[in-house]
Motif scaffolding. Sequence first.
Motif, short mmCIF file in Angstrom:
data_model
loop_
_atom_site.label_atom_id
_atom_site.label_comp_id
_atom_site.label_asym_id
_atom_site.label_seq_id
_atom_site.Cartn_x
_atom_site.Cartn_y
_atom_site.Cartn_z
N GLY A 1 82.98 48.64 70.72
CA GLY A 1 81.71 48.22 70.12
C GLY A 1 81.21 46.87 70.58
N GLN A 2 81.97 46.18 71.45
CA GLN A 2 81.48 44.89 71.96
C GLN A 2 80.34 45.12 72.95
N THR A 3 79.46 44.16 73.03
CA THR A 3 78.31 44.28 73.94
C THR A 3 78.33 43.19 75.02
N LEU A 4 79.52 42.60 75.23
CA LEU A 4 79.63 41.52 76.21
C LEU A 4 79.26 41.97 77.61
N TYR A 5 79.48 43.24 77.89
CA TYR A 5 79.25 43.73 79.25
C TYR A 5 78.00 44.61 79.33
N ASN A 6 77.10 44.43 78.38
CA ASN A 6 75.77 45.01 78.52
C ASN A 6 74.95 44.15 79.49
N LEU A 7 74.23 44.80 80.37
CA LEU A 7 73.37 44.09 81.32
C LEU A 7 71.92 44.46 81.02
N PRO A 8 71.20 43.61 80.27
CA PRO A 8 69.81 43.93 79.94
C PRO A 8 68.85 43.41 81.01
N LEU A 9 67.75 44.12 81.16
CA LEU A 9 66.71 43.72 82.10
C LEU A 9 65.37 44.15 81.51
N VAL A 10 64.41 43.23 81.47
CA VAL A 10 63.06 43.53 80.99
C VAL A 10 62.09 43.40 82.16
N LEU A 11 61.39 44.48 82.45
CA LEU A 11 60.41 44.48 83.53
C LEU A 11 59.01 44.56 82.94
N ARG A 12 58.14 43.66 83.34
CA ARG A 12 56.74 43.70 82.91
C ARG A 12 55.94 44.49 83.94
N LEU A 13 55.23 45.49 83.48
CA LEU A 13 54.47 46.37 84.36
C LEU A 13 53.00 46.18 84.10
N GLU A 14 52.26 45.82 85.11
CA GLU A 14 50.83 45.57 84.98
C GLU A 14 50.05 46.69 85.68
N GLY A 15 48.97 47.14 85.07
CA GLY A 15 48.14 48.19 85.65
C GLY A 15 48.37 49.52 84.95
N GLU A 16 47.56 50.49 85.31
CA GLU A 16 47.69 51.82 84.70
C GLU A 16 49.07 52.41 85.01
N LEU A 17 49.64 53.07 84.02
CA LEU A 17 51.00 53.59 84.17
C LEU A 17 51.04 55.06 83.80
N ASP A 18 51.70 55.84 84.63
CA ASP A 18 51.95 57.26 84.36
C ASP A 18 53.39 57.39 83.89
N ALA A 19 53.57 57.55 82.58
CA ALA A 19 54.93 57.58 82.01
C ALA A 19 55.72 58.77 82.54
N ALA A 20 55.07 59.90 82.75
CA ALA A 20 55.78 61.08 83.26
C ALA A 20 56.30 60.82 84.68
N ALA A 21 55.48 60.17 85.51
CA ALA A 21 55.93 59.85 86.87
C ALA A 21 57.08 58.85 86.84
#
Length: 332
Positions: A78-98
């Motif tokens: 249950g430890q999360t020490l080895y979780n690697l998070p990444l947040v990407l900001r996406l600009e412009g129209e986005l096709d979620a299915a693609a």
Amino acid sequence: MSRVREAFGVEVPLRRLFEGPTVAELARAVETALAAGAPAPDGPIPRAPRTLRAPADTALPLSFAQERLWFLDRLEPGQTLYNLPLVLRLEGELDAAALAAAFGEIARRHEALRTVFAERDGEPVQVVLPAGPWELPAADLSGLPAAAREREADRLAAAEAARPFDLSRGPLLRAVLLRLAPGRHELLLTFHHIVSDGWSMGVLVREMGALYAAALDGRPSPLPELPVQYADFALWQRRWLTGKVLERHTAYWRERLRGLPAETELPADRSRPAVASHRGAEHRFALDAGQVSALEGLARREGTTPFMVLAAATLALLSRLSGRDDLSLGTP
């Protein structure tokens, strides 16, 4: 150095690269090793083509690095020490299915991203799950006021990064899409370190761009098939690092680390707890352009990297604070 070993069949210690960081000096080191008849521990490192892989129904071993992380997970579930998070900001129209299709293709290409870790006869094994469609959960925050929207996005990102993984069930890569406003999205990615690292995350982002563009146009993947998978490497490593080869490497590191203090005592304002809580903090700061230039100049003059200069500075500070001159420094 692995390419040197593969090309010439000799073992040149990594320290030679830092003692002589030019091509000419490295060539002389290779010539010296060849003249001395210093073969690589197992001859030239063979590539691990797909044809050498064990059948899918055969137990695949973990690499040594993976086994360490698996053991730590079993020691403290249950430890999360080895979780690697990444947040990407996406600009412009986005096709979620693609975007979901691009993720599905990435997981198909990289077996590590659809690998789970089972236990058979008391030993961990890799189990590669079949490729399939990728489901990309999404949350629409665009209806919230701007300040509340940013707070909720930060909260969701923190909650996702802090959610534990189950190594035996997977998946060990999670993705959540946040819609902040028309043309503005955030993609929350969380990996477990047992299947990824910082370098691999950069590869994923680059491939995602190429595969997303292809999915938008209805084209197949433009990326070539991978000649090897991480499980190939793990299998090769386990076959190579055994017997006398493993004993030699283990003896080297035991000697190098002999007498190293188990911990570095610092003049803190409170005592160290008996059990690590992992409730640490981080301090972020920036170097201005002049400092960066000076750092890079020092690294060039010393024939090393900016990372090594910063690591040396950190060790010098720890030495001054602790009064010790034999220290260890762990880095990702």
